[in-house]
Design a protein around this motif. Structure first.
Motif, short mmCIF file in Angstrom:
data_model
loop_
_atom_site.label_atom_id
_atom_site.label_comp_id
_atom_site.label_asym_id
_atom_site.label_seq_id
_atom_site.Cartn_x
_atom_site.Cartn_y
_atom_site.Cartn_z
N THR A 1 4.58 11.89 2.54
CA THR A 1 5.05 10.84 1.64
C THR A 1 4.60 9.48 2.17
O THR A 1 4.42 9.31 3.37
N ASP A 2 4.45 8.54 1.29
CA ASP A 2 4.15 7.17 1.69
C ASP A 2 4.37 6.25 0.50
O ASP A 2 4.32 6.70 -0.64
N THR A 3 4.66 4.99 0.79
CA THR A 3 4.59 4.01 -0.28
C THR A 3 3.12 3.73 -0.56
O THR A 3 2.25 4.07 0.24
N ALA A 4 2.84 3.09 -1.69
CA ALA A 4 1.45 2.91 -2.10
C ALA A 4 1.24 1.54 -2.71
O ALA A 4 2.18 0.90 -3.20
N SER A 5 0.00 1.11 -2.65
CA SER A 5 -0.38 -0.07 -3.40
C SER A 5 -0.42 0.28 -4.89
O SER A 5 -0.75 1.41 -5.25
N PRO A 6 -0.07 -0.65 -5.74
CA PRO A 6 -0.14 -0.37 -7.17
C PRO A 6 -1.58 -0.20 -7.61
O PRO A 6 -2.51 -0.62 -6.92
N ARG A 7 -1.77 0.43 -8.73
CA ARG A 7 -3.11 0.54 -9.30
C ARG A 7 -3.43 -0.78 -9.99
O ARG A 7 -3.32 -0.92 -11.20
N ALA B 1 8.18 -0.44 -4.21
CA ALA B 1 6.77 -0.06 -4.22
C ALA B 1 6.58 1.28 -4.90
O ALA B 1 7.49 2.11 -4.91
N PRO B 2 5.38 1.51 -5.45
CA PRO B 2 5.01 2.86 -5.88
C PRO B 2 4.91 3.78 -4.67
O PRO B 2 5.07 3.34 -3.52
N ALA B 3 4.63 5.05 -4.91
CA ALA B 3 4.55 6.01 -3.81
C ALA B 3 3.41 6.98 -4.04
O ALA B 3 2.88 7.09 -5.16
N VAL B 4 3.02 7.67 -2.98
CA VAL B 4 2.03 8.74 -3.09
C VAL B 4 2.50 9.97 -2.32
O VAL B 4 3.25 9.86 -1.34
N VAL B 5 2.05 11.13 -2.81
CA VAL B 5 2.12 12.37 -2.05
C VAL B 5 0.70 12.62 -1.55
O VAL B 5 -0.26 12.47 -2.30
#
Length: 422
Positions: free
Chosen positions: A281-287, A391-395
Motif C-alpha cells: 500500500t502507499d499514498t499516491a500522487s493524483p493523476r 491523498a489518493p492511494a495505490v496498490v
C-alpha cells in the motif's frame, strides 16, 4: 532570533534596480539562509528522499532564493533512530539557527523532534514521511503550536487500503508484525479495526523491536495462529530479517506490506521469488498535470523513475516550506513562516507550478500582497487545521525492474472506503 543570514556585501543601488532579474535567478544573492533537514541518508531508501529535497532547494535558488537570500539546506542523518534524530535537530536549531526543519522520516523520529526541539524552539517542522495519527491528536490539543505540517497522508489511508486488499484477496485470518514505535503501534491499532470492519480476523499482533539478532520467537508466535496472510508494518532492516524467518519456518507467502517496505533493499535481500504474492500500500500522487511534470523533472535530474517511498512528498515539503519563507519575508520567525503556509496553498490563489518558473511567479504574487495555489508533485496540496493532508492511494507489487502498480484508488474512492469502514 532572526533567520540565520550571512551578509557578504552591502546591497547596491544597481542590485536593487536589478530586482526583476534577481527574481528569475539571473543574479546571485549577497546572503545565504540556512534551513535544516533531518533525514535517514544512511539507508538506501532514505538517500533519494534527501536528494529530492535538495532538488527543490536548487529550483528555488535558480529562481532567486527565498526572502532575498540563497538557500542552503544543512542535512543531518537520523539513521531512523529517535535519539540520533533529536540530537541532529538540536544541532541544527541551536547551532545553525534554522527556523525551518524538513523531516523526519518515521513518526517515531518526528514525534520526539517535534515535542522536544521544534515546538519548544518555535521552529516550523515540515515532514514528508510521518503518518501517525498521534500528530493529529497532538495538533488538535494545541500542542504543536501551529508549527507542524506533513505532506504525507495519515496511517488511516494505508490501513484502509490494506483492509481493501485483504477483502479483495478473500483473506479471512491475518497475522500482524509491526514496528514497536509510534508509527507501528498506530498502524497495528488501525489495522485491527479496519480488518475487523471487512470481516477479517487478526489472529495475533506482534511487536518487532529494532536491532534484535533474531525475530524467530516473534515469527513463531505469529505462525502458530495459522493465518491466511501476513501484514507487515516494518522498515527494510527488521522487515528483511522477520520475513526470512517467516519463510524459513513455512509461513505463507501471502503478504500485505506498508509503504515502508517499498524498497529495492527489502526486495533484493528477501528475494523476489518469495514476494510474488506480496501486495503493498502507499499514498499516491493524483493523476494530474503537476504530478506528471514532477515525474518528468525527476527523470531528467536523476535518470530514473521516482518509484521510492516519499519522493514526491519530500519535494513538496521542501518547496512549500521555501515558498512560505518567501511569503513571510526576511528575518521571519518560525511561527511567521508557518502562518505563511496558508498563502502558499490557498485554493483561491494564483496557480503556480512546482519549478523555478512557478517560484518566480509566486514571488510576484507575494510581492503584490497576494497568495498562490501551489500545484506540486502530489497535486494541489491542502492542509487542514492540524497540518494534515489527504491523498489518493495505490496498490503495488514487486517486480524485477522495481515496483509495479496494481491499482490506483482516487481520493474520492479512498475517502468513500474509509467512510464505509467507520
Amino acid at each position: 532570533m532572526p533567520l540565520k543570514r550571512t551578509t557578504r556585501a552591502a546591497l547596491t543601488l544597481g542590485l536593487v534596480a536589478g530586482a526583476s532579474a534577481l527574481a528569475t535567478g539571473a543574479m546571485a544573492q549577497d546572503c545565504t539562509t540556512k534551513i535544516g533537514a533531518v533525514l535517514p541518508t544512511s539507508v538506501d531508501w532514505g538517500r533519494p528522499i534527501a536528494e529530492v529535497a535538495q532538488f527543490a532547494v536548487d529550483q528555488v535558488n535558480e529562481a532567486g532564493g527565498a526572502a532575498g537570500c540563497q538557500i542552503e539546506m544543512v542535512l543531518r542523518d537520523t539513521q531512523v533512530d529517535p535519539k540520533v534524530g533529536v540530537d541532529a535537530a538540536k544541532a541544527l536549531v541551536d547551532l545553525e539557527g534554522v527556523k525551518v526543519l524538513l523531516g523526519a522520516v518515521s513518526s517515531g523520529v518526528s514525534m520526539p523532534i517535534l515535542t522536544s526541539v521544534t515546538a519548544p524552539s518555535g521552529v516550523m517542522q515540515m515532514s514528508c514521511c510521518s503518518s501517525s495519527t498521534a500528530f493529529t491528536n497532538l495538533a488538535a490539543e494545541g500542542k504543536t503550536e501551529g508549527l507542524w505540517f506533513r505532506t504525507f497522508a495519515t496511517t488511516a489511508v494505508q490501513s484502509a487500503v490494506a483492509a481493501k486488499i485483504a477483502q479483495d484477496q478473500g483473506y479471512k485470518r491475518i497475522a500482524v508484525l509491526y514496528k514497536n514505535d509510534d508509527w507501528g503501534q498506530d498502524m497495528a491499532r488501525l489495522i485491527a479495526d479496519d480488518f475487523a470492519a471487512v470481516g477479517v480476523e487478526v489472529t495475533t499482533s506482534v511487536a518487532i523491536n529494532d536491532a534484535q539478532p533474531s525475530y524467530r520467537a516473534e515469527v513463531t508466535e505469529a505462525i502458530a495462529t495459522q493465518p491466511d496472510a501476513l501484514y507487515l508494518a516494518l522498515y527494510p532492516v527488521e522487515g528483511t530479517s522477520a520475513v526470512r524467518e517467516w519463510i524459513s519456518l513455512g509461513g505463507t507467502q501471502n503478504m500485505i506490506v506498508a509503504n515502508s517496505l517499498k524498497s529495492d533493499e527489502f526486495r533484493d535481500n528477501v528475494g523476489l521469488e518469495f514476494l510474488g504474492s506480496t501486495l503493498g500500500t502507499d499514498t499516491a500522487s493524483p493523476r494530474a498535470e503537476s504530478a506528471d511534470a514532477f515525474r518528468a523533472k525527476y527523470v531528467e535530474r536523476f535518470g530514473s523513475e521516482p518509484n521510492g517511498p516519499g519522493l514526491a512528498n519530500s519535494y513538496d515539503a521542501a518547496m512549500i516550506a521555501l515558498l512560505a519563507m518567501e511569503a513571510a519575508g526576511p528575518d521571519a520567525s518560525g511561527a511567521d513562516i508557518a502562518a505563511a503556509v496558508a498563502r502558499v496553498t490557498d485554493p483561491a490563489g494564483t496557480p503556480v507550478s512546482a519549478d523555478a518558473a512557478g517560484v518566480a511567479a509566486a514571488k510576484e504574487a507575494f510581492a503584490a500582497g497576494g497568495s498562490v495555489m501551489y500545484q506540486g508533485a502530489t497535486g494541489n496540496v491542502r492542509f487542514d487545521g492540524n497540518g494534515d493532508v489527504s491523498a489518493p492511494a495505490v496498490v503495488w507489487s514487486f517486480a524485477e525492474s522495481g515496483i509495479s502498480e496494481v491499482e490506483y484508488i482516487s481520493l474520492d474512492e479512498v475517502n468513500d472506503f474509509i467512510a464505509s469502514l467507520r
